[in-house]
Design a protein around this motif. Structure first.
Motif, PDB file in Angstrom:
ATOM      1  N   ASN A  91     -32.890 -12.127  28.120  1.00 46.17           N
ATOM      2  CA  ASN A  91     -33.983 -13.077  28.283  1.00 46.17           C
ATOM      3  C   ASN A  91     -35.313 -12.315  28.248  1.00 46.17           C
ATOM      4  N   ILE A  92     -35.669 -11.857  27.057  1.00 47.04           N
ATOM      5  CA  ILE A  92     -36.844 -11.003  26.888  1.00 47.04           C
ATOM      6  C   ILE A  92     -38.132 -11.778  27.176  1.00 47.04           C
ATOM      7  N   GLU A  93     -38.157 -13.029  26.775  1.00 48.87           N
ATOM      8  CA  GLU A  93     -39.373 -13.830  26.949  1.00 48.87           C
ATOM      9  C   GLU A  93     -39.713 -14.012  28.432  1.00 48.87           C
ATOM     10  N   GLU A  94     -38.700 -14.346  29.239  1.00 48.12           N
ATOM     11  CA  GLU A  94     -38.964 -14.516  30.666  1.00 48.12           C
ATOM     12  C   GLU A  94     -39.284 -13.176  31.331  1.00 48.12           C
ATOM     13  N   ALA A  95     -38.629 -12.107  30.869  1.00 39.40           N
ATOM     14  CA  ALA A  95     -38.943 -10.777  31.392  1.00 39.40           C
ATOM     15  C   ALA A  95     -40.403 -10.434  31.151  1.00 39.40           C
ATOM     16  N   SER A  96     -40.910 -10.783  29.954  1.00 38.56           N
ATOM     17  CA  SER A  96     -42.317 -10.540  29.629  1.00 38.56           C
ATOM     18  C   SER A  96     -43.234 -11.357  30.530  1.00 38.56           C
ATOM     19  N   ARG A  97     -42.888 -12.636  30.744  1.00 35.87           N
ATOM     20  CA  ARG A  97     -43.712 -13.488  31.613  1.00 35.87           C
ATOM     21  C   ARG A  97     -43.739 -12.945  33.043  1.00 35.87           C
ATOM     22  N   ASN A  98     -42.569 -12.496  33.536  1.00 33.11           N
ATOM     23  CA  ASN A  98     -42.515 -11.969  34.898  1.00 33.11           C
ATOM     24  C   ASN A  98     -43.320 -10.683  35.041  1.00 33.11           C
ATOM     25  N   LEU A  99     -43.260  -9.833  34.008  1.00 32.26           N
ATOM     26  CA  LEU A  99     -44.062  -8.613  34.048  1.00 32.26           C
ATOM     27  C   LEU A  99     -45.551  -8.938  34.048  1.00 32.26           C
ATOM     28  N   GLN A 100     -45.945  -9.935  33.265  1.00 30.77           N
ATOM     29  CA  GLN A 100     -47.356 -10.349  33.249  1.00 30.77           C
ATOM     30  C   GLN A 100     -47.792 -10.849  34.623  1.00 30.77           C
TER      31      GLN A 100
END
Length: 438
Positions: free
Chosen positions: A172-181
């Protein structure tokens, strides 16, 4: 708060006015029972943490803690108290396996020490709170007040982001990116996201198995460091002093009431752990550990010497009654500047993702075994030989711990989780390391 519960509760339970018959041996088992129950929670979490996530494992603790408090509130036999303490230990097993992993994976390298200290800080705050509540309310009312907290935790932690490492593991790369942001408060997290993706890819290829915790040299070195520090931490007496705080202060506090002395003890513990959480990313882990273990050994030696002279000689020590109180408060100050916080922080720093769940599971079981051994040792030595003996033993363990820290413990300040793994493997990090952190 479950961990600190024995301090205000055991003096009542061991007294003649207790509504439940509890012996000294029963009391030591009550104190250490959560450490026995933790093994079941740790094993469960090791299996679930990579399947349902760190966050969901943490949410599972709320029903367990709630049930345990309700059982304490309405217990009428020692066996019901044992069962309640075992259940809260099961929840502790989830916490100490999932939460260090979660904290280590959501924190950036420059504040990982501060954030990683939060588990220990919250424990100390809980122990202070339970001592305040338990000193003024009955066991039943104390437990009912505490039963309000697990539902509150569940509601608040539900809002927290899950670990980017876990989300990348699940694709789930997209959610990982959102969480990092969200966690970094910036839109551009591409460099860190790529580093997490690469780290997870490499560790998936290595396909971590339980036995690799001991057969892979870098994992074995990490295990020796973490398990060794946890053993030294507990053989220095910290948890046992927490369990028996009011009883010990009854012996040591002179004219001050044991309840007041205990409040001061836990307040100092919280303050010093808070100071340590800020220092650990500035001064470093290893210097704080060295200063802490030396100071702790000196304070424990003074404590043991006073109790020995008081109980085994004809010397008049009435003019020195302030010494054990000052020594014990000095111990809590110096211990929590390093040894109280950093071994827990290392749980989230030292292991690669491929074996981290196994490692934290074993570490929590190891912690439970050590605490149970030390609690029984304290009770037996105090009952049969006097309270000075365990204090001298704890001081000797500090001396052994100093040698261990100087020779084996690395400095992890300012290093990413990937850099720590390279150091454990004996590999020099090449320099565009700054660009990878940017």
């Amino acid at each position: 708060m479950h961990f600190g519960w024995p301090s205000p509760s055991l003096p009542y339970l061991l007294s003649a006015s207790s509504h439940i018959s509890v012996s000294s041996q029963d009391g030591s088992w009550l104190a250490s029972m959560p450490c026995i129950g933790a093994a079941s929670g740790s094993i469960m979490t090791a299996y679930l943490v990579d399947r349902i996530g760190r966050k969901n494992c943490m949410l599972m603790t709320a029903p367990g803690y709630l049930l345990a408090w309700l059982m304490v509130a309405f217990a009428s036999t020692i066996w019901e108290l044992y069962a309640a303490r075992f259940i809260c230990g099961w929840a502790d097993g989830l916490v100490f396996t999932a939460f260090p992993m979660y904290l280590g994976e959501i924190a950036s390298y420059d504040i990982r020490g501060l954030l990683g200290s939060s588990l220990q800080l919250s424990m100390i705050f809980g122990m202070l709170l339970i001592n305040i509540i338990g000193s003024y309310l009955s066991i039943t009312n104390t437990a009912l007040v505490c039963a309000v907290l697990p539902p509150v935790f569940f509601a608040l932690f539900w809002l927290m982001p899950d670990s980017p490492y876990y989300l990348v593991m699940k694709g789930n790369i997209e959610e990982a990116s959102r969480n990092l942001q969200l966690l970094r408060q910036t839109k551009d997290v591409s460099n860190e996201l790529n580093r997490v993706i690469e780290s997870v890819r490499v560790e998936k290829e290595q396909a971590g198995r339980f036995y690799e915790l001991f057969t892979v040299a870098s994992n074995r070195r990490a295990a020796i460091i973490v398990f060794g520090l946890r053993a030294i931490q507990q053989f220095s007496g910290t948890t046992v002093i927490t369990f028996y705080a009011q009883s010990i202060f009854h012996e040591a506090s002179g004219d001050m009431s044991p309840t007041t002395a205990t409040m001061i003890y836990f307040s100092l513990q919280l303050l010093c752990a808070l100071v340590s959480s800020f220092l650990v990313d500035k001064v470093g882990r290893k210097p704080l550990l060295i200063v802490s273990i030396i100071g702790s050994g000196v304070a424990l030696s003074l404590e043991g010497t006073y109790f020995y002279l008081s109980a085994n000689t004809d010397l008049d020590v009435s003019s020195l009654r302030v010494v054990p109180l000052v020594a014990l408060l000095g111990y809590v100050v110096i211990f929590n500047l390093g040894m109280g916080v950093i071994p827990v922080l290392f749980l989230g720093e030292m292991f690669p993702t491929s074996v981290k769940a196994f490692a934290l599971c074993v570490a929590d079981i190891w912690f439970g075994v050590i605490v149970t051994m030390v609690a029984k040792f304290f009770q037996i030595m105090q009952d049969d030989f006097g309270i000075s003996v365990p204090f001298f033993a704890f001081a000797a363990c500090c001396a052994i711990g100093l040698v261990f820290i100087v020779l084996l413990v690395p400095e992890t300040r300012g290093k990413t989780l990937e850099e720590i793994q390279l150091e454990l493997k004996g590999i020099e990090k090449e320099k565009p390391e700054d660009s990878s952190r940017a």
